[in-house]
Design an enzyme around this catalytic site. Structure first.
Site, short mmCIF file in Angstrom:
data_model
loop_
_atom_site.label_atom_id
_atom_site.label_comp_id
_atom_site.label_asym_id
_atom_site.label_seq_id
_atom_site.Cartn_x
_atom_site.Cartn_y
_atom_site.Cartn_z
N ASP A 9 0.87 -1.19 0.00
CA ASP A 9 0.00 0.00 0.00
C ASP A 9 0.90 1.23 0.00
O ASP A 9 2.10 1.14 0.27
CB ASP A 9 -0.93 0.01 1.22
CG ASP A 9 -1.92 1.18 1.20
OD1 ASP A 9 -2.33 1.60 0.10
OD2 ASP A 9 -2.26 1.70 2.28
N CYS A 74 -4.42 -1.49 -2.13
CA CYS A 74 -4.60 -0.05 -2.32
C CYS A 74 -5.53 0.11 -3.52
O CYS A 74 -5.18 -0.28 -4.65
CB CYS A 74 -3.24 0.58 -2.60
SG CYS A 74 -3.31 2.33 -3.01
N CYS A 185 -11.13 2.80 -0.10
CA CYS A 185 -9.73 3.09 0.20
C CYS A 185 -9.40 2.23 1.41
O CYS A 185 -10.16 2.23 2.40
CB CYS A 185 -9.55 4.57 0.53
SG CYS A 185 -7.93 4.96 1.20
N THR A 186 -8.29 1.52 1.34
CA THR A 186 -7.98 0.57 2.42
C THR A 186 -7.63 1.27 3.73
O THR A 186 -7.58 0.63 4.78
CB THR A 186 -6.83 -0.37 1.99
OG1 THR A 186 -5.71 0.44 1.57
CG2 THR A 186 -7.26 -1.27 0.86
N HIS A 187 -7.40 2.58 3.68
CA HIS A 187 -7.17 3.32 4.92
C HIS A 187 -8.46 3.49 5.74
O HIS A 187 -8.42 3.65 6.95
CB HIS A 187 -6.64 4.73 4.61
CG HIS A 187 -5.18 4.80 4.36
ND1 HIS A 187 -4.60 4.38 3.18
CD2 HIS A 187 -4.16 5.26 5.14
CE1 HIS A 187 -3.29 4.58 3.26
NE2 HIS A 187 -3.00 5.12 4.43
N1 DGL Z 1 -4.87 3.08 0.75
C1 DGL Z 1 -4.99 3.67 -0.55
C2 DGL Z 1 -6.26 3.19 -1.23
O1 DGL Z 1 -6.80 2.14 -0.91
C3 DGL Z 1 -4.95 5.15 -0.73
C4 DGL Z 1 -4.21 6.07 0.13
C5 DGL Z 1 -3.49 7.13 -0.65
O2 DGL Z 1 -4.10 8.08 -1.20
O3 DGL Z 1 -2.27 6.99 -0.73
O4 DGL Z 1 -6.74 3.82 -2.13
#
Ligand code: DGL
Length: 271
Positions: A9, A74, A185-187
């Site tokens: 990620d 990601c 978004c995985t965040h």
């Molecule tokens: N974790 C990422 C996703 O799933 C995005 C985070 C970022 O913008 O870097 O899209």
């Protein structure tokens, strides 16, 4: 031999996917790679994202990491670069993309929200997902970079800054007919508690974590890695060590992080 699964990620978000994969494959050997020197990916162009991921493939090869499955945990990187990457390697790649299909099936109000980064929201891959699976519903699109920053802070401090979260969500003006929110978004699952509080638990938050874990199991079986969907006899239930790589200095759960550089000629979008 337990399989080597690398989870990638831009930052810490992919750990929300890693957690599910570890539950399904506790005997796996894991590495977690974060390209945090270029975080947030949501602001980058497709070309830069493809170059960073190409750099990752070169790194895997030159370091002879023998990765059995590479999980691009990601949505931004997956929707921008999956097909380009698959052309460049024989390593099986599992991408994480917004869960539009299950969301459309689960929504009763026929209004689904996709909460993702700007790059994911505007990618043609996402548009295609919506036209393929979201026909029967209205998919409302909301892009946020701030939520990524908040998730990174929350992961480190273990505390959601609710007023900042509320301010950001208010600014997105989410349609009140929405009953399913796709965490594209995985965040964002890191913020799930705060999101549920914001929506008074009246919406279903959907992410792709479990589906990805199942896909990784299927790939390991298909690709004859010697892994079978049961615990390795020598595993004794203990978790194998997890190796972290990062492109910028960071502490993760007090674990050492190996600082690495990816070959990438593009510097102009780094702020
Ligand atoms: N974790 C990422 C996703 O799933 C995005 C985070 C970022 O913008 O870097 O899209």
């Amino acid at each position: 031999m337990s399989p080597h699964i690398m989870v990638f990620d831009s930052g810490i978000g992919g750990t929300t996917v890693l957690k599910h994969i570890q539950q399904y494959i506790p005997d796996g050997r894991y590495s977690y790679f974060m390209d945090n020197a270029y975080l947030p990916y949501g602001k980058l162009s497709q070309q830069t994202i493809i170059q960073r991921l190409t750099g990752l493939l070169i790194f895997i090869e030159t370091q002879q990491l023998h990765v059995d499955v590479l999980v691009i945990a990601c949505n931004t990187a997956s929707t921008s670069a999956l097909s380009a990457l698959r052309e460049l390697t024989t390593i099986p790649i599992v991408g994480v993309v917004p869960a539009i299909k299950p969301a459309a099936l689960l929504s009763k109000s026929q209004h689904v929200a996709l909460l993702a980064t700007p790059a994911t929201v505007k990618s043609s891959y996402t548009q295609q997902l919506i036209s393929q699976y979201g026909q029967a519903v209205t998919v409302h699109l909301y892009a946020s970079v701030e939520l990524v920053t908040l998730a990174e802070q929350t992961y480190q401090s273990k505390k959601i800054i609710q007023d900042k979260l509320v301010a950001e969500l208010d600014s997105l003006v989410i349609d009140n007919r929405v009953d399913v929110v796709v965490l594209g978004c995985t965040h964002f699952p890191i913020l799930a508690k705060g999101l549920n509080e914001y929506f008074n638990s009246a919406v279903l938050l959907l992410d792709s974590g479990v589906a990805i874990a199942k896909r990784v199991c299927a790939i390991l079986t298909e690709h004859n890695t010697g892994w079978s969907n049961k615990l390795d006899a020598n595993c004794k239930g203990e978790k194998k060590p997890l190796h972290y790589y990062a492109t910028a200095s960071i502490y993760i759960d007090e674990q050492p992080v190996e600082l690495v550089t990816l070959i990438d000629p593009t510097q102009n979008e780094k702020s």
